[in-house]
Design a protein around this motif. Structure first.
Motif, PDB file in Angstrom:
ATOM      1  N   UNK A 153       0.851  -1.196   0.000  1.00 20.05           N
ATOM      2  CA  UNK A 153       0.000   0.000   0.000  1.00 20.05           C
ATOM      3  C   UNK A 153       0.885   1.244   0.000  1.00 20.05           C
ATOM      4  N   UNK A 154       0.610   2.136  -0.956  1.00 23.23           N
ATOM      5  CA  UNK A 154       1.416   3.341  -1.099  1.00 23.23           C
ATOM      6  C   UNK A 154       0.583   4.603  -1.130  1.00 23.23           C
TER       7      UNK A 154
ATOM      8  N   UNK B 138       4.974  16.320  -6.073  1.00 26.28           N
ATOM      9  CA  UNK B 138       6.424  16.410  -5.900  1.00 26.28           C
ATOM     10  C   UNK B 138       7.054  15.058  -6.202  1.00 26.28           C
ATOM     11  N   UNK B 139       8.357  15.035  -6.308  1.00 25.14           N
ATOM     12  CA  UNK B 139       9.060  13.765  -6.423  1.00 25.14           C
ATOM     13  C   UNK B 139       8.861  12.991  -5.125  1.00 25.14           C
ATOM     14  N   UNK B 140       8.423  11.763  -5.243  1.00 27.74           N
ATOM     15  CA  UNK B 140       8.229  10.938  -4.049  1.00 27.74           C
ATOM     16  C   UNK B 140       9.578  10.455  -3.533  1.00 27.74           C
ATOM     17  N   UNK B 141       9.662  10.196  -2.242  1.00 29.54           N
ATOM     18  CA  UNK B 141      10.866   9.618  -1.643  1.00 29.54           C
ATOM     19  C   UNK B 141      10.465   8.835  -0.403  1.00 29.54           C
ATOM     20  N   UNK B 142      11.370   7.999   0.062  1.00 32.51           N
ATOM     21  CA  UNK B 142      11.031   7.054   1.131  1.00 32.51           C
ATOM     22  C   UNK B 142      10.554   7.726   2.407  1.00 32.51           C
ATOM     23  N   UNK B 143      11.031   8.923   2.701  1.00 31.19           N
ATOM     24  CA  UNK B 143      10.583   9.625   3.909  1.00 31.19           C
ATOM     25  C   UNK B 143       9.067   9.795   3.920  1.00 31.19           C
ATOM     26  N   UNK B 144       8.474   9.865   2.727  1.00 26.19           N
ATOM     27  CA  UNK B 144       7.040  10.145   2.644  1.00 26.19           C
ATOM     28  C   UNK B 144       6.171   8.932   2.968  1.00 26.19           C
ATOM     29  N   UNK B 145       6.787   7.765   3.165  1.00 28.56           N
ATOM     30  CA  UNK B 145       5.997   6.593   3.556  1.00 28.56           C
ATOM     31  C   UNK B 145       5.314   6.831   4.908  1.00 28.56           C
ATOM     32  N   UNK B 146       5.828   7.795   5.669  1.00 30.19           N
ATOM     33  CA  UNK B 146       5.195   8.135   6.949  1.00 30.19           C
ATOM     34  C   UNK B 146       3.751   8.602   6.749  1.00 30.19           C
ATOM     35  N   UNK B 147       3.461   9.243   5.614  1.00 29.68           N
ATOM     36  CA  UNK B 147       2.102   9.724   5.363  1.00 29.68           C
ATOM     37  C   UNK B 147       1.158   8.569   5.013  1.00 29.68           C
TER      38      UNK B 147
ATOM     39  N   UNK C 102      -3.087   4.926   7.007  1.00 30.25           N
ATOM     40  CA  UNK C 102      -3.484   3.559   7.344  1.00 30.25           C
ATOM     41  C   UNK C 102      -3.999   3.487   8.777  1.00 30.25           C
ATOM     42  N   UNK C 103      -3.299   4.146   9.685  1.00 28.84           N
ATOM     43  CA  UNK C 103      -3.723   4.151  11.087  1.00 28.84           C
ATOM     44  C   UNK C 103      -5.129   4.730  11.214  1.00 28.84           C
ATOM     45  N   UNK C 104      -5.398   5.796  10.480  1.00 32.50           N
ATOM     46  CA  UNK C 104      -6.734   6.398  10.504  1.00 32.50           C
ATOM     47  C   UNK C 104      -7.778   5.437   9.942  1.00 32.50           C
ATOM     48  N   UNK C 105      -7.453   4.758   8.865  1.00 33.66           N
ATOM     49  CA  UNK C 105      -8.402   3.843   8.223  1.00 33.66           C
ATOM     50  C   UNK C 105      -8.764   2.674   9.133  1.00 33.66           C
ATOM     51  N   UNK C 106      -7.769   2.134   9.810  1.00 34.75           N
ATOM     52  CA  UNK C 106      -7.993   0.958  10.655  1.00 34.75           C
ATOM     53  C   UNK C 106      -8.393   1.321  12.083  1.00 34.75           C
ATOM     54  N   UNK C 107      -8.340   2.612  12.397  1.00 39.69           N
ATOM     55  CA  UNK C 107      -8.723   3.046  13.732  1.00 39.69           C
ATOM     56  C   UNK C 107      -7.778   2.575  14.817  1.00 39.69           C
ATOM     57  N   UNK C 108      -6.463   2.561  14.486  1.00 37.71           N
ATOM     58  CA  UNK C 108      -5.446   2.151  15.453  1.00 37.71           C
ATOM     59  C   UNK C 108      -4.350   3.206  15.493  1.00 37.71           C
ATOM     60  N   UNK C 109      -3.451   3.075  16.436  1.00 45.41           N
ATOM     61  CA  UNK C 109      -2.348   4.012  16.534  1.00 45.41           C
ATOM     62  C   UNK C 109      -1.294   3.772  15.464  1.00 45.41           C
ATOM     63  N   UNK C 110      -0.517   4.800  15.182  1.00 45.86           N
ATOM     64  CA  UNK C 110       0.523   4.676  14.161  1.00 45.86           C
ATOM     65  C   UNK C 110       1.569   3.636  14.543  1.00 45.86           C
ATOM     66  N   UNK C 111       1.884   3.528  15.818  1.00 46.20           N
ATOM     67  CA  UNK C 111       2.862   2.528  16.247  1.00 46.20           C
ATOM     68  C   UNK C 111       2.355   1.117  15.977  1.00 46.20           C
TER      69      UNK C 111
END
Length: 261
Positions: free
Chosen positions: A179-180, A220-229, A234-243
């Protein structure tokens, strides 16, 4: 909190001017590892060079992307296969391989044969698959069914489908859905599809950078740092914490690729 970008083209020329800085930004964002797929014979060398530059952080895959399958595919795959067994070439997966009939079916027969050949590599070597599929899920599934019991697993990269398509892919029990950034797009239906049809235990994170940057970096040009978004959405969709998402997706990566630490 650490997490993994399972699909980035960090070897691409788009990163030639600031590759070290992009890696530093990814590490600062919490990205503990990145996986880099080859797409053709030339990119095997660039992927290995980048992974050699960031040992223990960047990990290489080897494969022929469906859009790079041409009339010479047999010769290309013969050279690639010879390199899989080369000492000191620790490929973690066969990828990026698959089928893509989105733009053209000119090399449809060749794509089907090349994909099946690389599926056999996965069976023979025990390396998981990193699969690209556009407008070809029926054909892809038909090939994978022949080897289903023998395959070690893999990732269906860049999943953007509906609940029915998700269920079909998840029937391959050792595979995950990648998932990206599409998850974050305004018109994406993934925020509804994923929690309804896909357990968090079957998801891995990816960017496909430099392509498909997520909101709020879209355009913008995508980069690995942006996987945080992607993780945050995903956390919002599943209703769980980011950790919880980070922990689950890291566990999922280990289930497919083994412990790379």
């Amino acid at each position: 909190m650490n997490f993994i970008d399972t699909h980035t083209h960090l070897d691409g020329s788009e990163f030639d001017a600031d590759r070290d800085e992009a890696v530093a930004r990814a590490k600062a964002a919490g990205v503990s590892k990145v996986f880099i797929p080859a797409i053709n014979l030339q990119s095997v060398d660039t992927v290995l060079a980048v992974c050699g530059r960031y040992p223990g952080y960047a990990y290489p895959m080897i494969g022929l992307h469906p859009e790079d399958v041409k009339a010479d595919w047999r010769e290309v795959l013969a050279e690639m296969k010879a390199r899989i067994g080369t000492p000191g070439r620790p490929f973690i997966a066969v990828g990026e391989v698959g089928l893509d009939f989105y733009w053209s079916r000119e090399f449809e027969a060749e794509q089907l044969e090349a994909f099946e050949e690389q599926v056999r590599w996965s069976v023979e070597t025990g390396l998981p698959l990193m699969i690209h599929c556009r407008k070809a899920q029926n054909e892809m599934v038909h090939i994978l069914r022949r080897y289903e019991k023998q395959l070690p697993g893999g990732v269906f990269h860049c999943f953007t489908g509906n609940e029915r398509e998700a269920a079909e892919l998840l029937s391959f029990e050792r595979f995950m859905l990648g998932i990206g950034g599409v998850l974050t797009f305004k018109k994406s239906h993934l925020p509804e599809v994923l929690p309804a049809a896909v357990p968090l235990s079957r998801v891995v994170l990816e960017t496909d950078s430099p392509y498909m940057a997520p909101v709020p970096m879209r355009g913008k040009r995508n980069e690995s740092a942006y996987v945080q978004y992607v993780l945050k959405r995903l956390a919002e969709c599943y209703g769980v914490g980011e950790e919880a998402v980070a922990e689950a997706t890291n566990d999922n990566v280990r289930r497919v690729f083994g412990n790379l630490d």
